[in-house]
Design a protein around this motif. Sequence first.
Motif: not given
Length: 64
Positions: A25-44
């Motif tokens: 997600v890109v936050d209100d300050d226009d910086r990329l944020q990672i919501k889930h640093e270790q995402p589920p394998e289903a999203l690989r």
Amino acid sequence: MRVVVNRTLCESNAVCARLVPEVFVVDDDDRLQIKHEQPPEALRERVEHAVRRCPKLALSIVED
């Protein structure tokens, strides 16, 4: 799998956020944020695609 962003390279152009909004997600300050640093394998596959599509090559995957 762990997603890593190189803040020096990242321009927060949101390609990854459009491809995998569950993880990026890109936050209100226009910086990329990672919501889930270790995402589920289903999203690989989608996360790998987003990493490849990053125009600045700022994303990488580290195998734990």
